[in-house]
Design an enzyme around this catalytic site. Structure first.
Site, PDB file in Angstrom:
ATOM      1  CE1 TYR A   1      -3.816  -7.471   8.374  1.00 29.32           C
ATOM      2  CE2 TYR A   1      -4.461  -5.451   9.478  1.00 29.32           C
ATOM      3  CZ  TYR A   1      -4.342  -6.202   8.322  1.00 29.32           C
ATOM      4  OH  TYR A   1      -4.750  -5.673   7.116  1.00 29.32           O
TER       5      TYR A   1
ATOM      6  CG  HIS B   1      -7.239  -9.694   4.655  1.00 28.54           C
ATOM      7  ND1 HIS B   1      -6.207  -9.305   3.821  1.00 28.54           N
ATOM      8  CD2 HIS B   1      -7.274  -8.768   5.646  1.00 28.54           C
ATOM      9  CE1 HIS B   1      -5.657  -8.199   4.283  1.00 28.54           C
ATOM     10  NE2 HIS B   1      -6.277  -7.852   5.388  1.00 28.54           N
TER      11      HIS B   1
ATOM     12  CG  HIS C   1       0.616  -3.542   9.385  1.00 29.28           C
ATOM     13  ND1 HIS C   1       0.303  -4.483  10.326  1.00 29.28           N
ATOM     14  CD2 HIS C   1      -0.179  -3.811   8.316  1.00 29.28           C
ATOM     15  CE1 HIS C   1      -0.637  -5.282   9.859  1.00 29.28           C
ATOM     16  NE2 HIS C   1      -0.945  -4.904   8.637  1.00 29.28           N
TER      17      HIS C   1
ATOM     18  CE  LYS D   1      -4.124  -1.844   2.298  1.00 28.12           C
ATOM     19  NZ  LYS D   1      -5.033  -1.687   3.463  1.00 28.12           N
TER      20      LYS D   1
END
Length: 306
Positions: free
Chosen positions: A287, A252, A278, A185
């Protein structure tokens, strides 16, 4: 009916988004969400205050106006979690605007987010994760597709990849190296070790795949195009039904399981954060469903004492 956003506010929004895109490397989907959140906020304020707001007024709005906007959002059915995300975007834009214009945005920036119960991920048990990897291969009568599905799920669990990261691997990545460079990301890169089992699963798929893997993406659909993530979700749905696993056993969840099982085996939380890509340690904590006692244990073991 809300009035139009003022040209100055719209221009400022575009400049903020450009700043996030170019300097901070914010992902396209995140920018799209920010655009919708802040545009809606600006449109509401234009109507609420009777006209297009000047930049100084936007940066220095009182608490009452923020509360009115939040009440309006809740009134039209926006959930607390979504409103908290929108407020975060509004604060980001306002903070940037205030800094650029030399204004005091204390009232906006100090507005409290609505409380909501954060959904903790549900990882699979270790035996169930292994069973999932083997069972997905039983869901297709075509050997190459069975090998493909097993290779993808092995990467999700063995490397902690997001489904988009696994399906975005280029064909040139095969044969997989011992360490993969993954672009996640926000175009942030990280290094991820690849287990021998994952390398072997991908090599088996590549050997059986009927399509040319000298270019394009590594994982292909039945007609040779890029594999749709929905196909992996469907094959895992069939596999979890066969195994009697809950609906939370999704692609996921394999990534959640990777992190949780590493932590349970004594893995360092910071190292797991890096492996997952992250930006925030708190995201990793969620998580992995870590409780405060586990965090204190990691702290006590890892902190360099004087």
């Amino acid at each position: 009916m809300s009035l139009a956003i003022s040209p100055a506010a719209r221009a400022a929004l575009e400049q903020w988004l450009d700043h996030l895109r170019v300097l901070d490397g914010v992902a396209a989907n995140t920018l799209k969400a920010y655009t919708a959140d802040v545009s809606g906020y600006l449109a509401f304020m234009a109507g609420h205050r009777g006209g297009g707001e000047g930049l100084a007024a936007l940066a220095t709005l009182p608490h009452a106006d923020l509360r009115a906007w939040m009440a309006h959002e809740r009134g039209r059915g926006v959930a607390a979690r979504s409103l908290a995300r929108s407020l975060s975007a509004v604060k980001g834009f306002t903070g940037w605007l205030a800094e650029r214009e030399g204004l005091d945005a204390t009232a906006v920036l100090s507005t409290r987010s609505p409380k909501f119960r954060r959904k903790l991920p549900r990882p699979l048990a270790e035996d169930d994760a292994r069973a999932m990897i083997s069972t997905v291969a039983d869901q297709s009568t075509e050997d190459w597709i069975a090998a493909r599905d097993q290779a993808v799920v092995t990467l999700l669990y063995g490397c902690g990849l997001r489904i988009s990261e696994a399906l975005g691997l280029p064909a040139a990545a095969q044969p997989l190296p011992e360490v993969l460079r993954i672009t996640g990301k926000g175009d942030k890169q990280r290094l991820v070790p690849v287990l021998p089992a994952a390398r072997a699963a991908v090599a088996r798929y590549a050997a059986l795949c009927p399509f040319d893997l000298t270019s394009g993406v590594l994982f292909r659909g039945a007609r040779g195009g890029p594999l749709n993530p929905r196909q992996i979700a469907l094959v895992m749905e069939r596999a979890r039904n066969a195994l009697g696993l809950p609906a939370t056993a999704t692609p996921h969840a394999m990534r959640h399981s990777f992190a949780t099982h590493l932590l349970n085996a004594g893995g360092d939380l910071r190292a797991i954060q890096e492996l997952l890509g992250h930006a925030s340690l708190s995201t990793t904590q969620a998580y992995t469903a870590v409780d405060s006692a586990r965090l204190m244990e990691v702290y006590a073991r890892s902190h360099p004492r004087a």
